[in-house]
Scaffold this active site. Structure first.
Site, short mmCIF file in Angstrom:
data_model
loop_
_atom_site.label_atom_id
_atom_site.label_comp_id
_atom_site.label_asym_id
_atom_site.label_seq_id
_atom_site.Cartn_x
_atom_site.Cartn_y
_atom_site.Cartn_z
N GLY A 297 23.09 12.04 3.51
CA GLY A 297 23.29 11.02 4.52
C GLY A 297 23.23 11.59 5.92
CD GLU B 87 -1.38 43.27 -5.85
OE1 GLU B 87 -0.74 43.61 -4.84
OE2 GLU B 87 -0.94 42.44 -6.69
CG LEU C 100 18.97 14.06 -6.20
CD1 LEU C 100 20.03 15.06 -5.76
CD2 LEU C 100 18.29 13.44 -4.99
CB SER D 196 26.37 19.14 9.11
OG SER D 196 27.39 18.18 9.15
CB CYS E 87 0.55 45.95 -7.62
SG CYS E 87 0.87 44.52 -8.67
CB CYS F 112 5.36 45.19 -6.01
SG CYS F 112 4.46 45.26 -7.57
CD GLU G 218 15.28 13.69 -0.97
OE1 GLU G 218 15.80 12.71 -1.50
OE2 GLU G 218 14.14 14.10 -1.28
NE ARG H 195 13.37 13.85 -4.43
CZ ARG H 195 13.93 12.77 -4.94
NH1 ARG H 195 13.76 12.47 -6.23
NH2 ARG H 195 14.67 11.98 -4.18
NE ARG I 50 12.56 8.41 -11.02
CZ ARG I 50 13.28 8.74 -9.96
NH1 ARG I 50 13.63 10.01 -9.77
NH2 ARG I 50 13.65 7.82 -9.08
#
Length: 350
Positions: free
Chosen positions: A289, A53, A209, A295, A89, A80, A287, A189, A212
């Protein structure tokens, strides 16, 4: 008269320009319209800086500033009503004497959540709520899940062979996805706040991780290391990004490494999600196993799954890929030898 949906869609398009730069704040766009002419527009560009805004009103030319009092403000999320990194705002809108505000959806953040709308109405501002509401919520799905369910938005990701294995039975790392998919994964990522793996993945693959291969901020690296047995020379522990180590022994910070203690005798996934909420990590790519991924699936704590399948690679013997439950295929895309399947959950546990 232009379709008012067009103005709100413009807000959503503008909001998206803040992707990757505003978290943990939501992406927001705003458009100021005077008699079917846009005289100002803006979006939340960077966390801690001016909201949509404010940028919208700053964009109004000197010649048009007198029109603000006769214009309609379109905004993709409720303005907000509290002092945070910036002033509220809603008060700015009142001070600028804007007579009408059209809002796509309410802000689920407890310090706002209807208070901005209430403030506007009490000041005599006409408020219209719900235009392109579903689209606005989808745009900020991470923000909504985080504040409504008190957990991060969870994206499961793995690469699998044509016969649906994700790793060899040996000690060497199996490279499944091609170079194009690898670059795409790094883009994914850059769009999320955190990335989670388990102990075995960290030890066997020694991943960095980071993103790059793509521009943008690296996610916070999250690793499960119950007894703190991981070698500190692993890439995970370098200074390229913040790392959180979930363990059963210590709660302390050492440089860019946060050791976060969990009770491994209790259900772990709930604790990890709770820790992410406490650490203000709004979204997580898992990411790890097959066991860790399964799970999350079994507990129903996932929102999206992105599966990369190499149609030319067969392993015959290997670690079986996770099995999704309650999933809906959204789309699949071909990227050279890889097919990328995008799923969403259709039955969530809140």
């Amino acid at each position: 008269m232009n379709n008012i949906r067009t103005y709100m869609q413009r807000c959503l398009d503008l909001a998206l320009l803040g992707a990757g730069s505003v978290a943990p704040n939501p992406m927001v766009g705003a458009v100021l319209v005077y008699k079917d002419h846009i005289i100002g527009e803006g979006f939340h560009e960077r966390y801690g800086e001016a909201h949509a805004e404010v940028n919208c009103l700053r964009a109004v030319s000197e010649a048009d500033k007198h029109l603000i009092k006769s214009s309609v403000l379109y905004v993709s999320l409720e303005p907000c009503a509290h002092f945070g990194k910036t002033p509220p705002c809603s008060q700015l809108i009142i001070d600028q004497q804007i007579p009408k505000v059209v809002i796509a959806c309410r802000d689920p953040f407890e310090k706002v959540n209807g208070k901005g709308i209430e403030m506007l109405k009490e000041a005599g501002v006409e408020v219209e709520l719900g235009l392109l509401e579903e689209e606005a919520i989808l745009l900020n799905k991470r923000f909504f899940v985080f504040h409504q369910q008190k957990r991060p938005y969870v994206i499961l990701k793995w690469a699998e062979t044509a016969d649906q294995t994700i790793d060899s039975l040996g000690s060497e790392r199996l490279m499944i996805s091609n170079e194009y998919s690898n670059r795409l994964v790094h883009r994914w990522r850059s769009e999320e706040a955190g990335i989670l793996i388990g102990t075995n993945t960290a030890a066997k693959d020694n991943p960095s991780l980071t993103n790059r291969l793509w521009k943008g901020k690296n996610p916070t690296r999250l690793v499960i290391d119950k007894t703190l047995r991981l070698d500190k020379t692993l890439h995970l522990f370098n200074k390229n990004a913040l790392t959180v180590v979930f363990n059963e022994r210590i709660n302390e910070t050492q440089g860019n490494i946060i050791y976060y203690q969990l009770d491994f005798k209790r259900e772990l996934i709930n604790q990890i999600l709770g820790a992410c909420y406490e650490l203000q990590i709004q979204s997580v790519i898992v990411e790890g196993g097959s066991i860790l991924l399964q799970s999350f699936i079994d507990k129903g704590f996932w929102d999206e799954a992105r599966v990369i399948r190499n149609k030319n690679l067969y392993l015959k013997e290997g670690v079986a890929a996770p099995e999704l439950k309650n999933q809906e295929l959204v789309v699949s895309k071909q990227l050279a030898s890889d097919t990328i399947f995008y799923y969403k959950i259709i039955s969530q546990k809140n």
